[in-house]
Scaffold this motif. Sequence first.
Motif, PDB file in Angstrom:
ATOM      1  N   ALA A 203       6.788   0.796  -7.509  1.00 57.05           N
ATOM      2  CA  ALA A 203       6.010  -0.017  -6.231  1.00 57.05           C
ATOM      3  C   ALA A 203       6.437  -1.536  -6.712  1.00 57.05           C
ATOM      4  O   ALA A 203       6.813  -2.243  -5.681  1.00 57.05           O
ATOM      5  N   ALA A 204       6.371  -2.007  -7.785  1.00 57.86           N
ATOM      6  CA  ALA A 204       6.680  -3.466  -8.325  1.00 57.86           C
ATOM      7  C   ALA A 204       8.129  -3.748  -7.761  1.00 57.86           C
ATOM      8  O   ALA A 204       8.411  -4.623  -7.434  1.00 57.86           O
ATOM      9  N   ASP A 205       9.012  -2.768  -8.038  1.00 55.22           N
ATOM     10  CA  ASP A 205      10.463  -2.682  -7.617  1.00 55.22           C
ATOM     11  C   ASP A 205      10.583  -3.141  -6.118  1.00 55.22           C
ATOM     12  O   ASP A 205      11.395  -3.871  -5.779  1.00 55.22           O
ATOM     13  N   GLU A 206       9.924  -2.193  -5.605  1.00 55.91           N
ATOM     14  CA  GLU A 206       9.702  -2.305  -3.910  1.00 55.91           C
ATOM     15  C   GLU A 206       9.257  -3.804  -3.377  1.00 55.91           C
ATOM     16  O   GLU A 206       9.833  -4.381  -2.660  1.00 55.91           O
ATOM     17  N   MET A 207       8.217  -4.211  -4.164  1.00 55.56           N
ATOM     18  CA  MET A 207       7.812  -5.515  -3.881  1.00 55.56           C
ATOM     19  C   MET A 207       8.548  -6.568  -3.981  1.00 55.56           C
ATOM     20  O   MET A 207       8.618  -7.732  -3.374  1.00 55.56           O
TER      21      MET A 207
ATOM     22  N   GLY B  86       0.802  -1.138  -0.181  1.00 59.48           N
ATOM     23  CA  GLY B  86      -0.082   0.034  -0.075  1.00 59.48           C
ATOM     24  C   GLY B  86       0.672   1.260  -0.039  1.00 59.48           C
ATOM     25  O   GLY B  86       0.661   2.357  -0.788  1.00 59.48           O
ATOM     26  N   GLN B  87       1.891   1.194   0.812  1.00 63.87           N
ATOM     27  CA  GLN B  87       2.763   2.384   0.916  1.00 63.87           C
ATOM     28  C   GLN B  87       3.457   2.704  -0.570  1.00 63.87           C
ATOM     29  O   GLN B  87       3.741   3.745  -0.916  1.00 63.87           O
ATOM     30  N   ALA B  88       3.868   1.340  -0.971  1.00 62.68           N
ATOM     31  CA  ALA B  88       4.657   1.640  -2.365  1.00 62.68           C
ATOM     32  C   ALA B  88       3.974   2.154  -3.313  1.00 62.68           C
ATOM     33  O   ALA B  88       4.345   2.869  -4.117  1.00 62.68           O
ATOM     34  N   MET B  89       2.934   1.590  -3.483  1.00 62.54           N
ATOM     35  CA  MET B  89       1.758   2.086  -4.475  1.00 62.54           C
ATOM     36  C   MET B  89       1.394   3.672  -4.530  1.00 62.54           C
ATOM     37  O   MET B  89       1.376   4.302  -5.464  1.00 62.54           O
TER      38      MET B  89
END
Length: 319
Positions: A211-215, A120-123
């Motif tokens: 966000a995908a990179d963070e996940m 949620g935070q990354a998005m």
Amino acid sequence: MTLALLFPGQGSQSVGMGAALADAFPSAREVFAEVDEALGQSLSMLMREGPEDQLTLTENAQPALMAVSMAAIRALKAEFGVDVSAAGFVAGHSLGEYSALAASGALSLADTARLLKLRGQAMQRAVPVGQGAMASLIGPKTDLTLAEAAAAAGSEVGVCVVANDNNAGNIVISGEKAAVDRAIEKAKELGARAIPLNVSAPFHCPLMQPAADEMSAALATATIVAPVTKVVANVTARPETDPEVIRRLLVEQVTGRVRWRESMEWLATPSSEGGGGVTRFAEVGSGQVLPGMAKRIAPDAAAVAMNTPEDLEACAKSP
């Protein structure tokens, strides 16, 4: 009769969610306590009392929806002896895929809560507020061909893609605001109604790559094991059981399309024709959106919501 358990996505949250389960079942209270501890915040109090604007924040709504789903799953087993393995398949809409994985034992409850908080935070971090947009294309003329044409028109001025293929008559587009605005105009020309969505970020589109990179980094160290029940993935619309494939698809899901219509169609296709052979769908958690979608996609199947103690009891007693 093959059962598929469905888990809701963002938008199904509401103040008071999960309170009836917590009041009725010690096993549900344990879930909420475990999630609170994993996150280091009293998410259960926010769910019960609000305020709504805080609960609606993506970083809170995502783990909260998962917590309610898992409270229901835990209560089904502890109070009624019904294990998730009784279902032939599980599937979740967007963040609900994490709930499905937790329910099937592929992810621990604590890890799922932490991953969803980060997701949620990354998005939210990925795109500055106001630069992105989403819109729902609805109406009898709305199908994937129309939505793709509208998105293509939007792509002439910026990023715009089909984000959620929910069912015929309900498809969501996502991207840069100017591009989505252009797509809305095109969709209306083609005969669809188009409703801008009140969202904080343009989910499930290429703008979510940060966000995908963070996940990807977070999921690389997460423990994922083979689920006890087959999990139908958003990205492939097919069941997946390999932990490394699941890990990769969760990353792809951040920017990829939620292929919900295709997932439900495959699940409802008779097993003799290569499908899942599901004749009964049950949404587990907060809200009642997914049974309606299931009935529109598979009108001959039974579809119910399980989000109250009475719902769980009825499910446990059904054949």
